[in-house]
Design an enzyme around this catalytic site. Structure first.
Site, mmCIF file in Angstrom:
data_model
loop_
_atom_site.group_PDB
_atom_site.id
_atom_site.type_symbol
_atom_site.label_atom_id
_atom_site.label_comp_id
_atom_site.label_asym_id
_atom_site.label_seq_id
_atom_site.Cartn_x
_atom_site.Cartn_y
_atom_site.Cartn_z
ATOM 1 N N CYS A 63 0.776 -1.013 -0.058
ATOM 2 C CA CYS A 63 0.132 -0.138 -0.049
ATOM 3 C C CYS A 63 0.917 1.167 0.098
ATOM 4 O O CYS A 63 1.654 1.461 0.800
ATOM 5 C CB CYS A 63 -0.942 -0.100 1.310
ATOM 6 S SG CYS A 63 -1.981 1.236 1.234
ATOM 7 N N HIS A 64 0.755 2.192 -1.010
ATOM 8 C CA HIS A 64 1.557 3.323 -1.177
ATOM 9 C C HIS A 64 1.044 4.361 -0.028
ATOM 10 O O HIS A 64 -0.113 4.614 0.187
ATOM 11 C CB HIS A 64 1.244 3.995 -2.378
ATOM 12 C CG HIS A 64 1.710 3.090 -3.667
ATOM 13 N ND1 HIS A 64 0.988 2.347 -3.922
ATOM 14 C CD2 HIS A 64 2.977 3.352 -4.250
ATOM 15 C CE1 HIS A 64 1.687 1.651 -5.025
ATOM 16 N NE2 HIS A 64 2.952 2.247 -5.168
ATOM 17 N N GLU A 99 -7.603 2.219 2.294
ATOM 18 C CA GLU A 99 -7.406 2.995 3.527
ATOM 19 C C GLU A 99 -8.808 3.161 4.106
ATOM 20 O O GLU A 99 -9.214 2.898 5.386
ATOM 21 C CB GLU A 99 -7.005 4.634 3.072
ATOM 22 C CG GLU A 99 -5.311 4.465 2.769
ATOM 23 C CD GLU A 99 -5.071 4.335 1.713
ATOM 24 O OE1 GLU A 99 -3.928 3.981 1.092
ATOM 25 O OE2 GLU A 99 -6.023 3.680 0.787
ATOM 26 N N ASP A 113 -14.202 -4.189 21.003
ATOM 27 C CA ASP A 113 -13.290 -4.258 21.993
ATOM 28 C C ASP A 113 -13.790 -3.714 23.417
ATOM 29 O O ASP A 113 -13.927 -4.190 24.475
ATOM 30 C CB ASP A 113 -12.033 -3.729 21.922
ATOM 31 C CG ASP A 113 -10.993 -3.734 23.235
ATOM 32 O OD1 ASP A 113 -10.719 -4.702 23.723
ATOM 33 O OD2 ASP A 113 -10.773 -2.620 23.495
#
Length: 298
Positions: A63-64, A99, A113
């Site tokens: 991933c860039h 992203e 969580d």
């Protein structure tokens, strides 16, 4: 990583969705009333999601790294499910789908969580890309029926003393876009350049060669008085793109314009310069035919 240096910057946007499934109305009530022991779930998950978006290239090897210029997170409760919508924007050479999906997944995991102490059956459901836009797929141009004439302007090549690589590269690019193409090789003579323009029946005419500042570089000054409309924005894009990759691109006198309903381009004669110019403006330059026909911009 995949080479994206040939791509141009555009506004890229992606929206992803993740679903957190709870098992009790009490969990939803605690969430809405900010009564979860670990704190405000919505705000904590949002902060985590923003970090998740920014840290995506640190965790996914191919991933860039890219500038994130907007991130928006929205929540919607439907029954026992929480729908997370993550929107990410950038102006860059590659999209932000990963992203957006990574950010949505981090939001969902943070919620999991924080909710698991009060709901042992909470789970993360679908994580998916809802939409994306901004790349070449967002600017598709109908090339059906379009014909292109590639004109190689070179004294050397026209005498059989050199090999044409620029013209062949341009033809390959055009064929990849679905255009019917053919090629003519002429010397750097104004009369030959004008003859092509006056007799051409193709929709697109691309001259390659003769755009420098040498004594035999006559293509731009020959074409300029013949063009009905100059497309200076197209010319600027070619030079800007080239200058980012080669400092000598500032000497190029590449041209673009309209003549008798035809799109006319004059590109550098070097294979590298010609292909970089093609990468800079195609397929977007083909939108000119829609405008020539009097149709509105999308």
């Amino acid at each position: 990583m995949v080479d994206i240096t040939h791509k141009v910057n555009t506004l890229r946007e992606a929206t992803a969705e993740a679903i957190v499934k709870t098992s009790s109305p009490d969990t939803i009530s605690a969430l809405k009333n900010n009564q979860v022991p670990k704190g405000n779930v919505f705000e904590m998950a949002k902060a985590a999601g923003l970090l998740g978006v920014k840290k995506t290239p640190d965790l996914l090897p191919d991933c860039h790294p890219l500038p994130i210029e907007y991130t928006g997170i929205e929540y919607e409760i439907k029954g026992l499910e929480i729908y997370i919508t993550m929107t990410v924007k950038t102006i860059y050479k590659t999209g932000v789908e990963v992203e957006a999906m990574h950010g949505a997944s981090v939001v969902a995991l943070t919620m999991y969580d924080m909710l698991k102490p009060i709901d042992k059956n909470v789970e993360i459901g679908t994580i998916r890309l809802k939409s994306k836009k901004g790349g070449k797929s967002s600017y598709k141009v109908n090339t059906e029926g379009l014909k292109a004439h590639v004109v190689v302007c070179s004294d050397t090549i026209s005498k059989g003393m050199g090999e044409d690589t620029a013209g062949e590269g341009i033809i390959q690019k055009l064929q990849d876009l679905g255009l019917e193409t053919f090629k003519t090789i002429i010397p750097d003579e104004p009369s030959e350049i004008v003859k092509i323009l006056d007799t051409a029946t193709s929709d697109l005419i691309i001259y390659t060669g003769g755009t420098g500042v040498g004594p035999r570089d006559v293509t731009p000054q020959t074409l300029e008085p013949l063009l009905e409309i100059r497309l200076k924005g197209v010319e600027e894009q070619m030079r800007s793109y080239g200058q980012d990759r080669m400092p000598y691109a500032m000497f190029s006198r590449s041209m673009a314009g309209i003549k008798d309903g035809k799109l006319v381009l004059a590109l550098p004669g070097s294979a590298r310069g010609a292909l970089e110019s093609m990468e800079a403006i195609f397929p977007h330059a083909l939108h000119a035919f829609k405008v020539i026909e009097g149709k509105r911009h999308d």
